[in-house]
Design a protein around this motif. Structure first.
Motif, short mmCIF file in Angstrom:
data_model
loop_
_atom_site.label_atom_id
_atom_site.label_comp_id
_atom_site.label_asym_id
_atom_site.label_seq_id
_atom_site.Cartn_x
_atom_site.Cartn_y
_atom_site.Cartn_z
N GLY A 94 0.81 -1.22 0.00
CA GLY A 94 0.00 0.00 0.00
C GLY A 94 0.84 1.26 0.00
N LEU A 95 1.93 1.27 0.79
CA LEU A 95 2.80 2.45 0.82
C LEU A 95 3.51 2.63 -0.52
N ALA A 96 4.00 1.53 -1.11
CA ALA A 96 4.66 1.64 -2.41
C ALA A 96 3.69 2.16 -3.46
N THR A 97 2.45 1.69 -3.41
CA THR A 97 1.44 2.18 -4.35
C THR A 97 1.17 3.65 -4.14
N ALA A 98 1.09 4.08 -2.88
CA ALA A 98 0.83 5.49 -2.57
C ALA A 98 1.98 6.38 -3.07
N SER A 176 0.24 13.51 -0.79
CA SER A 176 -0.17 14.61 -1.67
C SER A 176 -0.33 15.91 -0.90
N ALA A 177 -0.60 15.81 0.41
CA ALA A 177 -0.78 17.01 1.23
C ALA A 177 0.55 17.67 1.61
N VAL A 178 1.67 16.99 1.37
CA VAL A 178 2.97 17.59 1.66
C VAL A 178 3.17 18.79 0.73
N PRO A 179 3.53 19.96 1.27
CA PRO A 179 3.66 21.16 0.43
C PRO A 179 4.65 20.97 -0.73
N TYR A 187 14.59 19.55 -5.21
CA TYR A 187 15.04 19.53 -6.61
C TYR A 187 16.07 20.64 -6.86
N GLY A 188 15.92 21.74 -6.14
CA GLY A 188 16.83 22.87 -6.33
C GLY A 188 18.26 22.57 -5.91
N VAL A 189 18.44 21.64 -4.99
CA VAL A 189 19.80 21.28 -4.54
C VAL A 189 20.29 20.03 -5.25
N GLY A 190 19.58 19.59 -6.28
CA GLY A 190 20.06 18.49 -7.10
C GLY A 190 19.57 17.11 -6.73
N ALA A 191 18.54 16.99 -5.91
CA ALA A 191 18.02 15.68 -5.52
C ALA A 191 17.28 15.04 -6.69
N THR A 192 17.36 13.72 -6.79
CA THR A 192 16.62 13.00 -7.83
C THR A 192 15.17 12.82 -7.39
N ARG A 193 14.37 12.35 -8.34
CA ARG A 193 12.95 12.15 -8.04
C ARG A 193 12.77 11.10 -6.95
N PHE A 194 13.56 10.04 -7.02
CA PHE A 194 13.46 8.99 -6.02
C PHE A 194 13.90 9.49 -4.65
N ARG A 199 13.18 10.58 0.78
CA ARG A 199 13.87 11.30 1.85
C ARG A 199 13.19 12.60 2.25
N ILE A 200 12.28 13.09 1.43
CA ILE A 200 11.60 14.35 1.74
C ILE A 200 10.10 14.13 1.97
N VAL A 201 9.43 13.56 0.95
CA VAL A 201 7.97 13.46 1.00
C VAL A 201 7.51 12.44 2.03
N VAL A 202 8.09 11.25 2.01
CA VAL A 202 7.66 10.21 2.95
C VAL A 202 7.91 10.61 4.41
N PRO A 203 9.11 11.11 4.77
CA PRO A 203 9.28 11.55 6.17
C PRO A 203 8.33 12.68 6.55
N ALA A 204 8.05 13.60 5.61
CA ALA A 204 7.14 14.70 5.93
C ALA A 204 5.72 14.20 6.14
N GLY A 205 5.32 13.20 5.40
CA GLY A 205 3.97 12.67 5.53
C GLY A 205 3.85 11.48 6.46
N LEU A 206 4.90 11.21 7.23
CA LEU A 206 4.93 10.02 8.08
C LEU A 206 3.79 9.94 9.09
N PRO A 207 3.42 11.03 9.78
CA PRO A 207 2.28 10.91 10.70
C PRO A 207 1.00 10.45 10.01
#
Length: 300
Positions: A94-98, A176-179, A187-194, A199-207
């Motif tokens: 489910g998490l991978a699908t999300a 999707s609610a993560v700003p 992306y501005g500091v060169g991070a890839t989509r993965f 490292r950004i979206v999943v930790p921010a949406g962890l709760p």
């Protein structure tokens, strides 16, 4: 004749709607209080004859056979075994699908896949139960010849499929609610989509993700028809998914068939087990609500 004010009709309508909503909410509260009162009343009669220590710590459940034993742990073991097996399937998938739907899928794909997944949530649970008995169990018996007709693995697999839409949908909403500013900064500091996704979206949406996990596990614990049809009716202390087990909900169904005389100790076990199941699911729902509130506050 004095004409009514233009806004008077709308104010009356608003009052009627408000009264209707208040009545609906009050009826929900009254129904919940009524259920709790019945559970507590009948459970007190049960605990007047059975020690709470024996009930909560006993490892043998045999309310019908002499000598009688009322240890709830075998039923709790079966319930948690099926729920854990379902979680092993539903949570990672489910998490991978999300993550895919939120970060990688196109808008067209998302509009197609997400509703298709949510269709699974609308399938009656009795259909899932027969699916477990007719298809999943024969496959397991082919792979593992020693597996019986009723086993925890079959129930866990199907319950995992059943709660998968809840995990994927709620987790995708949280991601999707993560700003978008967080993604743009990464992306501005060169991070890839993965890297942005993991490292950004999943930790921010962890709760929010954690809340979806807890709700899904709560749903798995409270599932009734699938475990009644597929898991069996053999209460025991085991961690083997290939053995037959009995869950708390399956036992409630068994007693509800009417074999136990009303007012007997066997009949009152129904309410004692129901009270414990109610407390477990209530605790999980409160924890999920707290996690969801924390998630919302983090992005205010």
């Amino acid at each position: 004749m004095r004409k009514s004010e233009p806004g008077s009709a709308s104010r009356v309508g608003e009052r009627l709607i408000g009264a209707l909503l208040f009545t609906s909410g009050a009826l929900s509260i009254v129904a919940t209080v009524g259920i709790v009162v019945v559970l507590l009343t009948e459970s007190l009669g049960f605990f007047a004859e059975v020690s709470p220590v024996e009930f909560l710590a006993g490892t043998r459940w045999s309310p019908d056979l002499v000598p009688r034993s009322f240890g709830i742990l075998p039923l709790v073991n079966g319930t948690l075994l099926v729920a854990a097996g379902a979680a092993l399937i539903a949570l990672p998938v489910g998490l991978a699908t999300a993550i895919y739907l939120s970060e990688f899928a196109s808008i067209r794909t998302k509009r197609t896949v997400k509703p298709a997944l949510e269709i699974l949530a609308g399938i009656p649970t009795v259909v899932y139960g027969y699916f477990a008995v007719v298809l999943v169990t024969p496959v397991l018996r082919t792979l593992f010849p020693g597996v019986g007709v009723f086993n925890a693995a079959s129930a866990a697999i199907v319950v995992g499929i059943m709660i998968l839409p809840m995990v994927s949908s709620l987790s995708e909403d949280a991601l999707s609610a993560v700003p978008g500013s967080l993604r743009e900064a990464a992306y501005g500091v060169g991070a890839t989509r993965f890297e942005v996704a993991t490292r950004i979206v999943v930790p921010a949406g962890l709760p929010g993700i954690a809340a979806s996990f807890i709700l899904a596990i709560s749903r798995a614990i409270a599932e009734t028809i699938v475990v009644t049809l597929a898991a069996g009716a053999t209460p025991g202390m085991t961690l083997d998914l290939l053995q037959s087990v009995q869950t708390m909900t399956a036992y409630i169904v068994q007693v509800s068939l009417g074999d136990a005389p009303s007012g007997s100790i066997e009949y009152r076990t129904l309410f004692a087990v129901g009270l414990l199941l109610f407390l477990i699911t209530l605790a999980l729902n409160l924890l999920s609500q707290r996690m969801t509130t924390r998630f919302r506050e983090s992005f205010r």
